[in-house]
Design a protein around this motif. Structure first.
Motif, PDB file in Angstrom:
ATOM      1  N   LEU A 150      -9.555  -1.783   6.202  1.00  0.00           N
ATOM      2  CA  LEU A 150      -8.756  -0.798   7.098  1.00  0.00           C
ATOM      3  C   LEU A 150      -8.632   0.266   6.739  1.00  0.00           C
ATOM      4  O   LEU A 150      -8.453   0.919   5.706  1.00  0.00           O
ATOM      5  CB  LEU A 150      -7.252  -1.537   7.071  1.00  0.00           C
ATOM      6  CG  LEU A 150      -6.149  -0.883   7.649  1.00  0.00           C
ATOM      7  CD1 LEU A 150      -6.348  -1.152   9.271  1.00  0.00           C
ATOM      8  CD2 LEU A 150      -4.716  -1.426   7.432  1.00  0.00           C
ATOM      9  N   LEU A 151      -8.900   1.301   7.597  1.00  0.00           N
ATOM     10  CA  LEU A 151      -9.141   2.921   7.338  1.00  0.00           C
ATOM     11  C   LEU A 151      -7.637   3.479   8.011  1.00  0.00           C
ATOM     12  O   LEU A 151      -7.408   4.508   7.415  1.00  0.00           O
ATOM     13  CB  LEU A 151     -10.317   3.259   8.076  1.00  0.00           C
ATOM     14  CG  LEU A 151     -11.530   3.094   7.474  1.00  0.00           C
ATOM     15  CD1 LEU A 151     -11.805   1.848   7.268  1.00  0.00           C
ATOM     16  CD2 LEU A 151     -12.739   3.967   7.849  1.00  0.00           C
ATOM     17  N   ALA A 152      -7.219   3.140   9.024  1.00  0.00           N
ATOM     18  CA  ALA A 152      -5.874   3.846   9.687  1.00  0.00           C
ATOM     19  C   ALA A 152      -5.263   2.798  10.370  1.00  0.00           C
ATOM     20  O   ALA A 152      -5.734   1.891  11.020  1.00  0.00           O
ATOM     21  CB  ALA A 152      -6.440   5.006  10.438  1.00  0.00           C
ATOM     22  N   PRO A 207     -10.810   4.130  -3.609  1.00  0.00           N
ATOM     23  CA  PRO A 207     -10.551   4.469  -2.278  1.00  0.00           C
ATOM     24  C   PRO A 207     -11.688   4.033  -1.474  1.00  0.00           C
ATOM     25  O   PRO A 207     -12.858   3.817  -2.130  1.00  0.00           O
ATOM     26  CB  PRO A 207     -10.023   6.043  -2.222  1.00  0.00           C
ATOM     27  CG  PRO A 207     -10.835   6.425  -3.544  1.00  0.00           C
ATOM     28  CD  PRO A 207     -10.783   5.246  -4.584  1.00  0.00           C
ATOM     29  N   TYR A 208     -11.544   4.449  -0.214  1.00  0.00           N
ATOM     30  CA  TYR A 208     -12.646   4.304   0.826  1.00  0.00           C
ATOM     31  C   TYR A 208     -13.524   5.556   0.665  1.00  0.00           C
ATOM     32  O   TYR A 208     -13.094   6.494   1.246  1.00  0.00           O
ATOM     33  CB  TYR A 208     -12.280   3.965   2.256  1.00  0.00           C
ATOM     34  CG  TYR A 208     -13.424   3.558   3.191  1.00  0.00           C
ATOM     35  CD1 TYR A 208     -13.577   2.271   3.501  1.00  0.00           C
ATOM     36  CD2 TYR A 208     -14.060   4.729   3.808  1.00  0.00           C
ATOM     37  CE1 TYR A 208     -14.531   1.765   4.348  1.00  0.00           C
ATOM     38  CE2 TYR A 208     -15.181   4.051   4.922  1.00  0.00           C
ATOM     39  CZ  TYR A 208     -15.220   2.703   4.863  1.00  0.00           C
ATOM     40  OH  TYR A 208     -16.221   2.501   5.793  1.00  0.00           O
ATOM     41  N   VAL A 209     -14.776   5.712   0.134  1.00  0.00           N
ATOM     42  CA  VAL A 209     -15.574   6.737  -0.190  1.00  0.00           C
ATOM     43  C   VAL A 209     -17.042   6.599   0.838  1.00  0.00           C
ATOM     44  O   VAL A 209     -17.663   5.685   0.694  1.00  0.00           O
ATOM     45  CB  VAL A 209     -16.193   6.828  -1.343  1.00  0.00           C
ATOM     46  CG1 VAL A 209     -16.842   8.205  -1.793  1.00  0.00           C
ATOM     47  CG2 VAL A 209     -14.823   6.803  -2.484  1.00  0.00           C
ATOM     48  N   GLU A 210     -16.779   7.415   1.756  1.00  0.00           N
ATOM     49  CA  GLU A 210     -17.851   7.277   2.994  1.00  0.00           C
ATOM     50  C   GLU A 210     -19.230   7.837   2.192  1.00  0.00           C
ATOM     51  O   GLU A 210     -19.356   8.738   1.747  1.00  0.00           O
ATOM     52  CB  GLU A 210     -17.555   8.276   4.227  1.00  0.00           C
ATOM     53  CG  GLU A 210     -18.349   8.252   5.208  1.00  0.00           C
ATOM     54  CD  GLU A 210     -18.083   9.228   6.346  1.00  0.00           C
ATOM     55  OE1 GLU A 210     -18.843   9.035   7.287  1.00  0.00           O
ATOM     56  OE2 GLU A 210     -16.851   9.784   6.319  1.00  0.00           O
ATOM     57  N   ALA A 250      -3.050  -4.559   3.726  1.00  0.00           N
ATOM     58  CA  ALA A 250      -2.587  -4.313   4.795  1.00  0.00           C
ATOM     59  C   ALA A 250      -3.315  -4.781   6.044  1.00  0.00           C
ATOM     60  O   ALA A 250      -2.680  -5.141   6.895  1.00  0.00           O
ATOM     61  CB  ALA A 250      -2.657  -2.615   5.107  1.00  0.00           C
ATOM     62  N   LEU A 251      -4.661  -5.071   5.403  1.00  0.00           N
ATOM     63  CA  LEU A 251      -5.506  -5.407   6.796  1.00  0.00           C
ATOM     64  C   LEU A 251      -5.115  -7.187   7.032  1.00  0.00           C
ATOM     65  O   LEU A 251      -5.318  -7.668   8.187  1.00  0.00           O
ATOM     66  CB  LEU A 251      -7.018  -5.588   6.302  1.00  0.00           C
ATOM     67  CG  LEU A 251      -8.326  -6.156   7.012  1.00  0.00           C
ATOM     68  CD1 LEU A 251      -8.031  -5.332   8.470  1.00  0.00           C
ATOM     69  CD2 LEU A 251      -9.270  -6.171   6.541  1.00  0.00           C
ATOM     70  N   ARG A 267      -7.168  -2.700  -3.043  1.00  0.00           N
ATOM     71  CA  ARG A 267      -6.084  -3.863  -2.825  1.00  0.00           C
ATOM     72  C   ARG A 267      -5.100  -3.647  -1.914  1.00  0.00           C
ATOM     73  O   ARG A 267      -4.456  -4.299  -1.176  1.00  0.00           O
ATOM     74  CB  ARG A 267      -5.599  -3.943  -4.309  1.00  0.00           C
ATOM     75  CG  ARG A 267      -4.907  -2.805  -4.872  1.00  0.00           C
ATOM     76  CD  ARG A 267      -3.991  -3.063  -6.185  1.00  0.00           C
ATOM     77  NE  ARG A 267      -4.900  -3.784  -7.075  1.00  0.00           N
ATOM     78  CZ  ARG A 267      -5.704  -3.284  -8.024  1.00  0.00           C
ATOM     79  NH1 ARG A 267      -5.757  -2.029  -8.232  1.00  0.00           N
ATOM     80  NH2 ARG A 267      -6.345  -4.252  -8.917  1.00  0.00           N
ATOM     81  N   GLU A 268      -4.726  -2.104  -1.546  1.00  0.00           N
ATOM     82  CA  GLU A 268      -3.657  -1.879  -0.616  1.00  0.00           C
ATOM     83  C   GLU A 268      -4.338  -2.196   0.804  1.00  0.00           C
ATOM     84  O   GLU A 268      -3.715  -2.584   1.706  1.00  0.00           O
ATOM     85  CB  GLU A 268      -3.099  -0.600  -1.018  1.00  0.00           C
ATOM     86  CG  GLU A 268      -2.340  -0.174  -2.061  1.00  0.00           C
ATOM     87  CD  GLU A 268      -1.682   0.645  -2.393  1.00  0.00           C
ATOM     88  OE1 GLU A 268      -1.329   1.735  -1.439  1.00  0.00           O
ATOM     89  OE2 GLU A 268      -1.289   1.332  -3.400  1.00  0.00           O
TER      90      GLU A 268
END
Length: 354
Positions: free
Chosen positions: A112-114, A178-181, A131-132, A126-127
């Motif tokens: 989940l990105l936003a 974190p989500y690292v593009e 949330a997803l 983990r967060e």
């Protein structure tokens, strides 16, 4: 966010997920508006109208979710079919509509990105996962939340079992990151096997007239037909030129070749017309890239090469194989499908429904 290949499953603060074999996609939903983007930022929305409808019905409003578009084989219903999924990319709207009904796709969500006004990209995984799970708690097919486990022993079990449903490994995701593009933060643990194949042709390296771009591989069926199974192509430039010189004595004509049907015509058929038979090399250009030349130079099928591969898609290697060594001790006719490992069948519904 990408994954690096590893030789064994990492342990520690990881969440393990099945590695889905489809089109990696990020989906945006705002009201009735949906956009699907591919890994290389190509728009995919028009090709999957059934996914668009399912997203509106199942995604929370104002959300951005990372996942995989997959296609369940309509014949068996128990495994993925990447070959049929590729055929969903078609320029004609009428064909897209027909295929969306005949071979509908599904979407498996795994990040989940936003959501709403909240940006989850900088939050630890983990967060994002929690949330997803909450966001898709009531989602129904063809939208699925990927299975996941904290137990590496369970992940190892999945690694062995799920291949029979068409999946190709396990992804290990660090829970604190974190989500690292565009960064290879995750790890992918994939199957790796070897096979002895016949070299039946080559393509030139781009822009070169004396360097090999890729070698075309074949395996014999039980009735003695040489099938095209894939290619190998990762060589240093010096080796590409050496291979070109080594293989020149084997160059032959299409009339004397097992793939004589692949001889280019003066006017090549339109590769985008699905009524044209899908053959290993008969199409003059790639459906994905109209400028990519798929013609090849035929070779007498006299040399055998050992290659590494991960898994099969039908009767072909799913991904590009890797060169291991020449096998001059093997007779080409002995290179058959019988040497390949066959995964134990596993019901895809068990993977999707977990």
């Amino acid at each position: 966010m990408l994954a690096k290949a590893v030789k064994k499953l990492p342990t520690g603060d990881f969440l393990y997920e099945p590695k889905w074999d489809g089109f990696r996609s990020i989906i945006w939903r705002s009201g009735d508006e949906v956009e699907i983007g591919s890994r290389n930022s190509r728009p995919m929305t028009r090709y999957f109208p059934e996914i668009v409808r399912a997203v509106v019905d199942n995604f929370p409003d104002h959300s951005v979710i990372d996942g995989e578009i997959i296609l369940v084989d309509p014949t068996t219903g128990d495994r993925l079919n990447f070959d049929l999924l590729q055929q969903r990319i078609h320029p004609a709207a009428s064909r897209i509509k027909k295929l969306s009904e005949a071979t509908p796709a599904s979407f498996v969500a795994f990040d989940l990105l936003a959501l709403g006004q909240e940006n989850f990209v900088e939050r630890p995984f983990r967060e994002r996962r929690a949330a997803l799970e909450k966001a898709l708690a009531d989602a129904e097919a063809p939208i699925h939340l990927t299975r996941a486990t904290l137990d590496p022993a369970v992940a190892e079990q999945w690694f062995e079992q799920f291949e029979g449903a068409g999946l190709d490994g396990i992804v290990a995701k660090p829970l604190g990151e974190p989500y690292v593009e565009d960064k290879r933060v995750m790890s992918k643990y994939k199957h790796e096997r070897t096979a002895d194949c016949v070299v039946a042709g080559y393509r030139l390296y781009r822009g070169e007239s004396d360097a090999i771009g890729s070698l075309l591989l074949g395996l014999y069926t039980d009735d003695g037909v040489l099938n095209s199974v894939g290619v190998i192509g990762a060589f240093p430039m010096e080796r590409r030129r050496e291979l070109f010189a080594e293989l020149q004595p084997l160059v032959t004509t299409f009339e004397d070749h097992p793939w004589a049907w692949a001889q280019p015509e003066e006017t090549s058929p339109d590769n985008r017309d699905q009524s044209f038979p899908r053959t290993p090399t008969a199409a003059a250009h790639s459906r994905w890239n109209a400028k990519k030349d798929l013609s090849f130079t035929p070779l007498r099928p006299e040399r055998v090469v050992e290659v590494r591969y991960d898994h099969m898609e039908g009767d072909r290697f799913r991904h590009t194989a890797q060169f291991v060594r020449w096998r001059d001790d093997r007779e080409p006719k002995s290179c058959t499908y019988a040497q390949l490992d066959e995964p134990v069948s596993y019901d895809l519904g068990e993977v999707l429904g977990g």
